[in-house]
Design an enzyme around this catalytic site. Structure first.
Site, mmCIF file in Angstrom:
data_model
loop_
_atom_site.group_PDB
_atom_site.id
_atom_site.type_symbol
_atom_site.label_atom_id
_atom_site.label_comp_id
_atom_site.label_asym_id
_atom_site.label_seq_id
_atom_site.Cartn_x
_atom_site.Cartn_y
_atom_site.Cartn_z
ATOM 1 N N ASP A 139 -1.071 -12.963 -1.428
ATOM 2 C CA ASP A 139 -1.900 -11.847 -1.912
ATOM 3 C C ASP A 139 -2.303 -10.974 -0.722
ATOM 4 O O ASP A 139 -3.434 -10.476 -0.651
ATOM 5 C CB ASP A 139 -3.132 -12.358 -2.677
ATOM 6 C CG ASP A 139 -3.871 -11.234 -3.398
ATOM 7 O OD1 ASP A 139 -3.353 -10.108 -3.468
ATOM 8 O OD2 ASP A 139 -4.991 -11.491 -3.885
ATOM 9 N N ARG A 196 0.773 -1.257 0.000
ATOM 10 C CA ARG A 196 0.000 0.000 0.000
ATOM 11 C C ARG A 196 0.794 1.290 0.000
ATOM 12 O O ARG A 196 0.217 2.356 0.213
ATOM 13 C CB ARG A 196 -0.964 0.037 1.197
ATOM 14 C CG ARG A 196 -1.853 -1.172 1.381
ATOM 15 C CD ARG A 196 -2.692 -1.434 0.173
ATOM 16 N NE ARG A 196 -3.759 -2.383 0.436
ATOM 17 C CZ ARG A 196 -4.394 -3.036 -0.528
ATOM 18 N NH1 ARG A 196 -4.087 -2.854 -1.804
ATOM 19 N NH2 ARG A 196 -5.366 -3.863 -0.229
ATOM 20 N N ASN A 242 -10.710 -10.891 -4.099
ATOM 21 C CA ASN A 242 -10.807 -11.078 -5.546
ATOM 22 C C ASN A 242 -9.569 -11.831 -5.998
ATOM 23 O O ASN A 242 -8.471 -11.321 -5.763
ATOM 24 C CB ASN A 242 -10.856 -9.742 -6.292
ATOM 25 C CG ASN A 242 -12.048 -8.910 -5.900
ATOM 26 O OD1 ASN A 242 -13.040 -9.445 -5.421
ATOM 27 N ND2 ASN A 242 -11.956 -7.611 -6.124
ATOM 28 N N HIS A 293 -6.916 -3.837 4.219
ATOM 29 C CA HIS A 293 -7.792 -2.659 4.209
ATOM 30 C C HIS A 293 -8.132 -2.407 5.670
ATOM 31 O O HIS A 293 -8.037 -3.321 6.496
ATOM 32 C CB HIS A 293 -9.084 -2.957 3.446
ATOM 33 C CG HIS A 293 -8.869 -3.266 1.991
ATOM 34 N ND1 HIS A 293 -8.616 -2.301 1.053
ATOM 35 C CD2 HIS A 293 -8.863 -4.453 1.326
ATOM 36 C CE1 HIS A 293 -8.468 -2.874 -0.144
ATOM 37 N NE2 HIS A 293 -8.595 -4.179 0.004
ATOM 38 N N HIS A 308 -3.177 -16.424 -8.079
ATOM 39 C CA HIS A 308 -4.306 -16.837 -7.230
ATOM 40 C C HIS A 308 -5.437 -17.607 -7.912
ATOM 41 O O HIS A 308 -6.561 -17.132 -7.987
ATOM 42 C CB HIS A 308 -4.869 -15.662 -6.433
ATOM 43 C CG HIS A 308 -5.048 -14.344 -7.148
ATOM 44 N ND1 HIS A 308 -5.577 -14.235 -8.392
ATOM 45 C CD2 HIS A 308 -4.774 -13.081 -6.739
ATOM 46 C CE1 HIS A 308 -5.630 -12.968 -8.733
ATOM 47 N NE2 HIS A 308 -5.139 -12.248 -7.756
ATOM 48 N N GLY A 343 -9.926 -8.118 -0.167
ATOM 49 C CA GLY A 343 -8.531 -8.282 0.263
ATOM 50 C C GLY A 343 -8.430 -8.342 1.771
ATOM 51 O O GLY A 343 -9.298 -7.826 2.485
#
Ligand code: DOR
Length: 449
Positions: free
Chosen positions: A314, A68, A287, A318, A240, A333
């Site tokens: 992955d 991030r 996702n 958040h 993934h 996520g």
């Protein structure tokens, strides 16, 4: 001449290339000098760690994380998440381009390398993001110093969808880098989303996520990417996998080093299933979506028979507030780097995977696949990136021991039987019995290409 910094790890079960050796590892500075059944300290200056009969694994290489930074640092940053990674036994990571600004130029890529050089706790590399209009930048990348190229062939956090077929073909034809792809067909997803929005508005039950981001959406997109890779000769890595159906698209007939088309599976797709949405809600909204228990079994099967080559996280944090939203507003996520290895060791305890196989998928294969120089194995002449794990030292994931900046984990409340006791990074004891070294020893990954 100053004496080298020396470290001797004794009494371990050393796992490497399908074997388990009961013995010791001698390290000078950042390099493994010797691996043998019995090594004695050559001088009083050698620091000795007693592994107490525990397993010593090569440091895990995670080929897909989202840390991030820059721009989304209210969720996470390179320092906070790489620190959590070290506590979880991940010594090297490859980070994704959906930051803000997006990592779609060499200049932006080098800015990230500079941040990592001063803040990262773990070895690092980054992927350049492909877009509908950055072909020139893609052509300029030095493949020896950058992990590869990432393409979102389905939109996710950060709107980086590459949907122009002509551009895709040009990208596939003009780079030798590993092209890693997120595969979900946008048209299929949008049609499904509209159907359920008409019924529920924004408050679609979370359990519909795998029906909206469906098996068909994944299969259609993965098959198209593979078809294009075959046509152009590109080196394709499909990130993934989440469905059993997609696993039929991959082969186990060739050794990994010769494969042109490879596949990854992530911890959450091996752990959770659609039966968990009722309890976990948006905390397991990813996702591609976590799908059925049958899909999970299919993924395990393909992992163990080598159609799937690597396990990654992955890791995509958040904030808690962002996640606690109605379906259409809750981002996809979740954070995983601190818990990935112990979760896989739990799968070992359940009889699903042997420790050497786990090491192959989490340590050796990411190194082979990305041609990472001198890492991923416990071998003389390689960098000393090592993890010591105690398989019988249970602990429970709780708010107080979560290290992610976002402060939550989809595993909260889970008890793991195994624990990382030490993480050695470039010969430096970076983490020991829950304590971090204040000194950072991370290096930029380099690639034998
Ligand atoms: O669930 C996901 N979240 N999947 C992705 O591919 C991106 C990630 C994110 O960056 O939030």
């Amino acid at each position: 001449m100053t004496a080298p910094k020396a470290l001797l790890i004794k009494n371990g079960k050393i796992v490497n290339e399908g074997t388990i050796l009961e013995g010791d590892i001698y390290i000078e500075n950042d390099i493994i000098m010797e691996v043998a059944p019995l090594i004695s300290a050559k001088s009083a200056h050698v620091k000795v760690i007693d592994a107490e009969g525990n397993y010593i694994l090569p440091g895990v290489i995670d080929d897909q994380v989202h840390f991030r930074e820059p721009g989304l640092t209210h969720k996470a940053n390179i320092e906070s998440e790489s620190r959590a990674a070290i506590a979880g036994g991940i010594t090297s990571f490859i980070e994704m381009p959906n930051t803000n600004p997006q990592t779609t130029t060499i200049e932006k890529l080098e800015e990230k390398f500079a941040i990592a050089a001063s803040t990262s706790y773990a070895n690092y590399s980054f992927m350049l993001g492909g877009t509908n209009d950055n072909l020139e930048e893609i052509r300029k990348v030095d493949p020896k110093s950058v992990a590869g190229l990432k393409l979102f062939l389905g939109s996710s956090t950060g709107n980086m969808l590459v949907d122009d077929p002509e551009v895709l073909e040009k990208i596939f034809s003009s780079t030798n880098m590993v092209i890693s792809v997120h595969c979900e067909d946008e048209g299929t997803i949008n049609r499904n989303l509209e159907t359920y929005k008409a019924q529920y508005g924004d408050a679609i039950p979370m359990a519909y996520h795998p029906i909206i981001r469906s098996e068909e959406a994944c299969y259609l997109s993965s098959s198209k990417a593979i078809e294009l890779a075959k046509k152009t000769g590109a080196r394709l890595h499909v990130f993934h996998l989440s469905t059993a159906k997609e696993t039929a698209l991959f082969s186990n007939k060739i050794p990994l080093k010769d494969k042109k088309i490879t596949a990854e599976v992530c911890v959450h797709h091996l752990w959770f299933s659609d039966e968990d949405y009722d309890k976990k809600g948006s905390l397991i909204k990813w996702n591609p979506a976590v799908k059925t228990a049958k899909d999970r079994e299919g993924l395990w099967k393909a992992l163990l028979d080598d159609r799937i080559d690597v396990i990654a996280t992955d890791h995509a944090p958040h904030t808690w507030d962002e996640k606690n939203n109605v379906y259409t507003k809750a981002p996809s996520g979740g954070p995983l780097v601190q818990h990935a290895l112990v979760a896989l060791l739990e799968a070992h305890h359940q009889g699903r995977i042997t420790i050497p196989k786990l090491v192959e998928k989490m340590c050796h294969n990411p190194a082979i696949l990305f041609q990472v120089a001198k890492r991923g194995f416990i071998k003389e002449g390689y960098y000393a990136d090592l993890v010591i794990v105690d398989l019988n030292n249970p602990w429970t994931v709780k708010k107080e021991n979560i290290l992610y900046k976002c402060g939550w984990s989809p595993f909260e409340g889970s008890t793991f039987k195994s624990r990382v006791t030490h993480t050695i990074l470039n010969g430096h004891v970076a983490y020991e019995q829950n304590k971090f070294s204040p000194e950072k020893a991370a290096k930029r990954l380099t690639f034998n290409r």
